[in-house]
Design a protein around this motif. Structure first.
Motif, mmCIF file in Angstrom:
data_model
loop_
_atom_site.group_PDB
_atom_site.id
_atom_site.type_symbol
_atom_site.label_atom_id
_atom_site.label_comp_id
_atom_site.label_asym_id
_atom_site.label_seq_id
_atom_site.Cartn_x
_atom_site.Cartn_y
_atom_site.Cartn_z
ATOM 1 N N SER A 9 0.838 -1.210 0.000
ATOM 2 C CA SER A 9 0.000 0.000 0.000
ATOM 3 C C SER A 9 0.871 1.259 0.000
ATOM 4 N N THR A 10 0.424 2.330 0.609
ATOM 5 C CA THR A 10 1.153 3.599 0.532
ATOM 6 C C THR A 10 2.528 3.503 1.198
ATOM 7 N N GLY A 58 -3.940 2.155 12.450
ATOM 8 C CA GLY A 58 -3.747 2.040 11.012
ATOM 9 C C GLY A 58 -2.486 1.290 10.641
ATOM 10 N N PRO A 89 -3.952 0.076 5.575
ATOM 11 C CA PRO A 89 -4.985 -0.164 4.562
ATOM 12 C C PRO A 89 -5.575 1.163 4.078
ATOM 13 N N ALA A 90 -5.951 1.192 2.815
ATOM 14 C CA ALA A 90 -6.626 2.361 2.261
ATOM 15 C C ALA A 90 -8.075 2.356 2.733
ATOM 16 N N ALA A 91 -8.601 3.527 3.064
ATOM 17 C CA ALA A 91 -9.969 3.589 3.604
ATOM 18 C C ALA A 91 -10.888 4.478 2.778
ATOM 19 N N GLY A 92 -10.367 4.998 1.668
ATOM 20 C CA GLY A 92 -11.210 5.860 0.839
ATOM 21 C C GLY A 92 -12.186 5.051 0.015
ATOM 22 N N GLY A 93 -13.259 5.705 -0.428
ATOM 23 C CA GLY A 93 -14.255 5.022 -1.252
ATOM 24 C C GLY A 93 -14.824 5.961 -2.303
ATOM 25 N N LEU B 36 -16.321 4.318 -5.511
ATOM 26 C CA LEU B 36 -16.418 2.853 -5.631
ATOM 27 C C LEU B 36 -17.866 2.435 -5.879
ATOM 28 N N LEU B 120 -17.690 2.276 1.380
ATOM 29 C CA LEU B 120 -17.703 3.424 2.282
ATOM 30 C C LEU B 120 -16.357 4.135 2.266
ATOM 31 N N VAL B 145 -9.530 2.727 -1.182
ATOM 32 C CA VAL B 145 -8.581 3.345 -2.108
ATOM 33 C C VAL B 145 -7.901 4.539 -1.439
ATOM 34 N N GLN B 151 -7.060 -1.797 -1.944
ATOM 35 C CA GLN B 151 -7.065 -3.213 -1.615
ATOM 36 C C GLN B 151 -8.497 -3.715 -1.583
ATOM 37 N N SER B 165 -6.537 -2.770 10.959
ATOM 38 C CA SER B 165 -6.724 -1.557 11.752
ATOM 39 C C SER B 165 -6.643 -0.398 10.769
ATOM 40 N N PHE B 166 -7.664 0.447 10.768
ATOM 41 C CA PHE B 166 -7.662 1.559 9.826
ATOM 42 C C PHE B 166 -7.068 2.801 10.480
ATOM 43 N N PRO B 167 -6.447 3.672 9.667
ATOM 44 C CA PRO B 167 -5.906 4.920 10.216
ATOM 45 C C PRO B 167 -7.032 5.823 10.693
#
Lengths: 93, 224
Positions: A9-10, A58, A89-93, B36, B120, B145, B151, B165-167
């Motif tokens: 990832s990043t 994160g 992990p990427a969290a954008g959508g 998405l 989301l 993204v 991913q 775990s998300f940032p």
């Protein structure tokens, strides 16, 4: 001890490292590995993942496919041949 | 007007007749109708899925248009789920589009669907949605993204917090339509594979996509 370390990832883009084999004379915990990687590979590694002695929200470290959040976090011991995969992990959508 | 199967004469040789029949009877929930979600909804409608529940509590903003393919400048200020319903229905396949203008929170009720699709835009909501899906034993196709990367991961029993775990939530994640399209396409492919019980899927696997270096890699996750 030999470890297979992979970045995704990043983090991979930031560090410009995909994978490496890391050799250590003695045993290591996850935290010790991150310290060593900061000294030997890229000084940014530790600070990107740990703050105040705790993993930053994160930070994801899989040891043989298992999240360190469900093991012993930074104190998780590593063994010869372990695969260590590190990513945010990427969290954008 | 063509019969249903005639619309898919070019698709059936790829996925098989039995799979097409399954899609005709399937229903999915897409949470998040941004980048998405717009793309996943477009693909699955055109694949011939019977019904889509589309969930979002937001209205169209002009900064969405570059990547959220269901909306145009004329839609600014309007509810995303209503515009999505209108645009998807225009495909003409008689797909049932159920708009849900709601935020995904603890009291959100997942309707009876075959797959829950995570489109989301923040880790907290993604994790919560995975918990709601796991409670109903519904397969959960997660994606995220960020800039050039993304991913995809499918969960059947576990929740996202068992794996990731998300940032801290980023207010404005940098995004690019090329990456969104690719990640959403993979999500949509995964949905078809799950509905049709194809042997290849991403259950327990994180597929990392990197469009800067053209890298695609799968990481296996234990016990999911």
């Amino acid at each position: 001890m030999r470890l297979h370390v992979e970045f995704y990832s990043t983090l991979r883009l930031d560090l410009k490292i995909k994978k490496l084999e890391y050799e250590s004379d003695g045993k290591l915990t996850v935290e010790q590995l991150l310290h060593r990687l900061s000294l030997d590979v890229n000084p940014a590694i530790y600070d990107k993942l740990v703050k105040g002695g705790q993993p930053i929200k994160g930070t994801n470290i899989l040891i043989n496919g298992k999240s360190f959040w469900h093991l012993n976090l930074l104190d998780t011991p590593l063994h010869n041949g372990d695969k260590v995969q590190i990513f945010p992990p990427a969290a954008g959508g | 007007m063509m019969s249903y199967s005639k619309y898919f004469v070019r698709q059936i040789p790829v996925i098989g007749k039995a799979c097409q029949e399954r899609l005709k009877k399937s229903s999915v929930l897409i949470a998040g109708m941004g980048g998405l979600g717009s793309t996943v909804a477009t693909i699955l409608t055109r694949n011939g899925i019977s019904s889509l529940y589309v969930v979002d509590d937001d209205v169209v903003d002009e900064t969405n248009i570059h990547r959220q393919i269901l909306y145009s400048i004329e839609d600014v200020g309007k509810k995303k789920v209503e515009i999505a319903k209108r645009r998807l229905e225009k495909t003409g396949f008689s797909t049932e589009i159920h708009p849900i203008f709601q935020k995904v929170e603890k009291n959100f009720r997942i309707p009876k669907v075959d797959v829950v699709i995570d489109c989301l835009d923040n880790g907290r909501s993604k994790t919560l949605l995975s918990e709601l899906a796991a409670k109903e034993s519904i397969p959960f196709v997660h994606a995220g993204v960020n800039g050039y990367v993304g991913q995809i991961l499918t969960l059947k029993k576990k929740t996202l917090s068992d794996v990731l775990s998300f940032p801290e939530d980023m207010k404005e994640t940098p995004v690019l339509l090329q990456v969104i399209s690719l990640v959403a396409s993979i999500q949509a492919m995964e949905v078809v594979n799950l509905i049709c019980e194809k042997p290849n899927n991403l259950i327990g696997k994180i597929l990392f996509v990197d469009l800067l270096d053209y890298d695609f890699e799968v990481v296996n996750v234990e016990d999911v």
